[in-house]
Design a protein around this motif. Structure first.
Motif, short mmCIF file in Angstrom:
data_model
loop_
_atom_site.label_atom_id
_atom_site.label_comp_id
_atom_site.label_asym_id
_atom_site.label_seq_id
_atom_site.Cartn_x
_atom_site.Cartn_y
_atom_site.Cartn_z
N ASP A 42 0.83 -1.21 0.00
CA ASP A 42 0.00 0.00 0.00
C ASP A 42 0.86 1.26 0.00
O ASP A 42 0.52 2.26 -0.63
N ASP A 45 2.03 1.75 -3.39
CA ASP A 45 0.90 2.23 -4.19
C ASP A 45 0.66 3.72 -4.01
O ASP A 45 0.43 4.45 -4.97
N GLN A 46 0.69 4.16 -2.74
CA GLN A 46 0.48 5.58 -2.44
C GLN A 46 1.53 6.43 -3.16
O GLN A 46 1.21 7.44 -3.78
N LYS A 48 3.27 5.63 -5.74
CA LYS A 48 3.05 5.56 -7.19
C LYS A 48 1.93 6.52 -7.60
O LYS A 48 2.06 7.26 -8.57
N LYS A 49 0.84 6.48 -6.87
CA LYS A 49 -0.31 7.32 -7.20
C LYS A 49 0.01 8.80 -7.05
O LYS A 49 -0.55 9.63 -7.76
N GLU A 67 8.61 -0.17 -6.57
CA GLU A 67 7.87 -1.39 -6.87
C GLU A 67 8.80 -2.47 -7.42
O GLU A 67 8.74 -3.63 -7.03
#
Ligand SMILES: Cc1cc2nc3c(=O)[nH]c(=O)nc-3n(C[C@H](O)[C@H](O)[C@H](O)COP(=O)(O)O)c2cc1C
Ligand code: SF4
Lengths: 418, 213
Positions: A42, A45-46, A48-49, A67
């Motif tokens: 997560d 992901d954060q 990346k976003k 990643e």
């Protein structure tokens, strides 16, 4: 746009020697959230976003890098914070390290969780030796608070070489070898330090992480342009009345930075991105600062109309030639030849083929050099040839005239002697 | 490991995954010039003569160290590649102060042959101070004339691959780099014996067997 201090938000507001002041300002909230409420995936992901990209110069998407390292299978993974800051005209990392070491350490803690690294290094520039003790003390305080159970952080001092800021040379340096760039692939995310997956991030990149985790990816990606998110810290120097460190939202214009904030009045050219950065002529001062245009590590040097462009470019080349590691042919020999040509032009001893030679060399170095130093060494040469070509042409004509004139004078004086 | 499809100079090839572009090209009869490459040793990517054009890559890539991957489209002799190779050879000749014109061994010099293949004449570049070193005759087995050295580091690597040797290394930095023994000392015969490996690999006349008189 006024300054927007996010990365620098705690600089000056907290005491770099006392973790309590940092905690009082909401420090380590991001880390606690990441540790207790988020899975490593997560966190990645954060990031990346959020669209955060590397602030060390190359602008590689940070989340993607993480990643790749997270998915790599290995017993040991490493995390390196690049605090080598060798680029001429950058001093933002020093400012951050001396005013807000806890912010950086929090970023490192979160990155360690995300990729599963158990060992982290802060690669500190040799000239920043005075920051070694304060950093170690800050790490000890963080450890005491129990935030460093998953990770060991060591400060590793460089030996004063510019190219050791380049990620592969940096790893060679930590391994105890001659600091020289390696070919890629394999990239460090797959095989880096001691052959293990490794993440290398600039100080400023890691400083952004706690804010992204605490405030969410959407908050971060709302700032900036389509491809460059967040803010950027700039080091402004040269012919300005208020040199210093400024933080602006991505997509602000160069004019706001150097004229409105730093107080430049007379601008002939601005070099953005350090010694191999772009040279922006004064009439293009409205250019937007983002990865799409020009940025590099955020070094901004202003030159006024009294400066000679060839002198500036020669000075650049002198630095790059001196710092070339000497591994690959195009950069080792190319910078030396360029230095010879620029040195002659500077001393009004140019020759007819000089511009062609510079352009040929620039292309070869950009296409065939092993690392960024050689690949980008010719950027200022090409930019100055693009925007200030008349100065080069003039200088060559002056040289040719002077030589023929002096030649005549010389032969006359010789006749006189006889 | 499986196979991958690549396209080299318009030839559609199926090659083993993990081999380098150079190996794939050579196995299929396409010749790419090299200077610092030693067959079956870890590549270093120093000389940059073997660069090739890889479609969708910002820069040219060294063929001796870049592994092939699915769908690569490679040009080994496009005008861009040839132009770059020519300048690289020209640069090597610039700093190198060999007396090749009256060298009886010139036809064995890889650099000399590369220069004639790529039609590089006398270099148009100059440097302030070329690398010039007096020839060294201190060792009865190896004569070192480092003025002719192009810093490909093959000698360093072959010497290091011999157990108990590893006598040579790179000293200094940048343009002033030099292949040194110890702390830039004379190459003494106590350490360096008559294996002759470095002479075999030297692409120029920098290392040679002394002429017996
Ligand atoms: C010659 C050269 C010098 C560099 N010096 C630095 C440096 O001093 N600090 C830094 O953070 N990155 C430097 N870099 C960039 C690093 O190679 C690398 O891209 C960066 O540390 C990655 O971190 P980031 O993704 O957070 O930007 C340099 C690159 C080159 C080619
Ligand atoms: S480009 Fe320059 S600094 Fe980079 S590896 Fe080659 S010689 Fe060394």
């Amino acid at each position: 746009m006024p300054e927007k201090r996010i990365v620098l938000g705690n600089c000056g507001a907290t005491d770099p020697n006392d973790i309590e002041t940092y905690l009082g300002k909401g420090g380590f909230k991001g880390f606690i959230k990441a540790r207790d409420r988020l899975k490593p995936g997560d966190i990645v992901d954060q990031v990346k976003k959020s669209g955060l990209s590397g602030r060390g110069g190359a602008g590689f998407p940070c989340g993607l890098k993480w990643e790749l390292a997270r998915n790599a299978k290995a017993k040991m993974k490493y995390l390196i914070c690049n605090a080598d800051e060798g680029e001429v005209g950058t001093f933002k990392d020093r400012y951050i390290l001396s005013h807000d070491p806890f912010g950086l350490i929090e970023g490192i803690c979160i990155a360690g969780l995300a990729i599963g690294a158990r060992q982290a290094y802060i690669y500190l520039r040799a000239e920043y030796h005075f920051l070694n003790d304060p950093l170690c003390r800050a790490i000890a305080q963080v450890k005491e608070k129990g935030f460093l159970k998953h990770l060991d952080i060591q400060v590793f001092e460089g030996a004063g070489s510019y190219v050791c800021g380049e990620e592969s040379a940096l790893m060679d340096s930590i391994e105890g070898k001659r600091g020289e760039a390696r070919y890629r692939p394999p990239y460090p995310q797959a095989r880096g330090l001691w052959g293990q997956p490794t993440i290398i991030n600039n100080v400023e990149t890691l400083m952004n992480i706690p804010h992204i985790i605490a405030n969410g990816a959407a908050w971060f990606s709302a700032m900036g342009t389509a491809k460059s998110k967040g803010t950027k810290v700039f080091s402004v120097s040269g012919d300005v009345s208020k040199p210093g460190v400024y933080e602006l939202e991505m997509g602000s214009s160069l004019k706001e930075l150097v004229m409105d904030l730093a107080g430049a009045v007379d601008i002939k050219a601005v070099q953005v991105g350090g010694r191999h950065g772009n040279i922006i002529p004064g009439h293009m001062i409205d250019i937007v600062l983002s990865y799409e245009t020009c940025l590099g590590p955020g070094a901004v040097v202003v030159f006024n109309s009294k400066r000679d462009i060839i002198d500036i470019v020669h000075n650049n080349m002198h630095f790059l030639n001196d710092e070339s590691c000497g591994k690959c042919t195009p950069c080792r020999e190319g910078t030396e030849v360029m230095l010879e040509i620029l040195g002659r032009l500077r001393g009004v001893e140019g020759a007819a083929g000089d511009i062609d030679a510079l352009e040929d060399l620039a292309q070869t170095m950009a296409l065939a050099s092993l690392c960024g130093l050689g690949q980008e060494a010719a950027v200022p040469v090409l930019d100055s040839l693009k925007y200030f070509r008349a100065e080069y042409v003039n200088r060559i004509e002056q040289s040719l005239f002077l030589r023929s004139y002096l030649g005549e004078e010389l032969s006359k004086s010789k006749e006189g002697e006889r | 490991m499986g196979n991958v499809n690549v396209n080299i100079d318009g030839k559609k090839l199926r090659v083993r995954e993990g081999v380098t572009i150079l190996e794939a090209a050579e196995a299929n009869g396409i010749k790419i010039p090299t200077l610092c490459h030693i067959k079956d040793q870890v590549p270093t990517g120093i000389c940059r003569v073997c660069v090739v054009e890889l479609e969708r890559s910002r820069t040219l890539v060294g063929s001796c160290h870049t592994p092939v991957s699915e769908g690569m489209v490679i040009h080994t002799h496009s005008p861009k590649v040839t132009a770059v190779r020519r300048v690289i050879v020209e640069l090597m000749l610039t700093a190198h102060t060999g007396d090749c014109v009256n060298d009886t061994n010139a036809e064995n010099c890889v650099l000399h042959n590369l220069a004639s293949d790529y039609e590089v004449g006398a270099p148009r570049f100059n440097v302030k101070v070329p690398r010039f070193y007096p020839a060294e005759d201190s060792n009865p087995y190896v004569r070192r004339n480092l003025s002719k050295c192009i810093l490909c580091r093959k000698c360093v690597r072959v010497c290091a691959s011999i157990p108990g040797k590893n006598i040579l290394s790179v000293g200094y930095r940048g343009f002033r780099s030099k292949i040194v023994a110890g702390f830039d000392e004379a190459l003494l015969s106590e350490k360096c014996r008559d294996c002759g490996k470095c002479i075999e690999h030297c692409p120029t006349g920098a290392l040679s067997a002394p002429v017996k008189v």
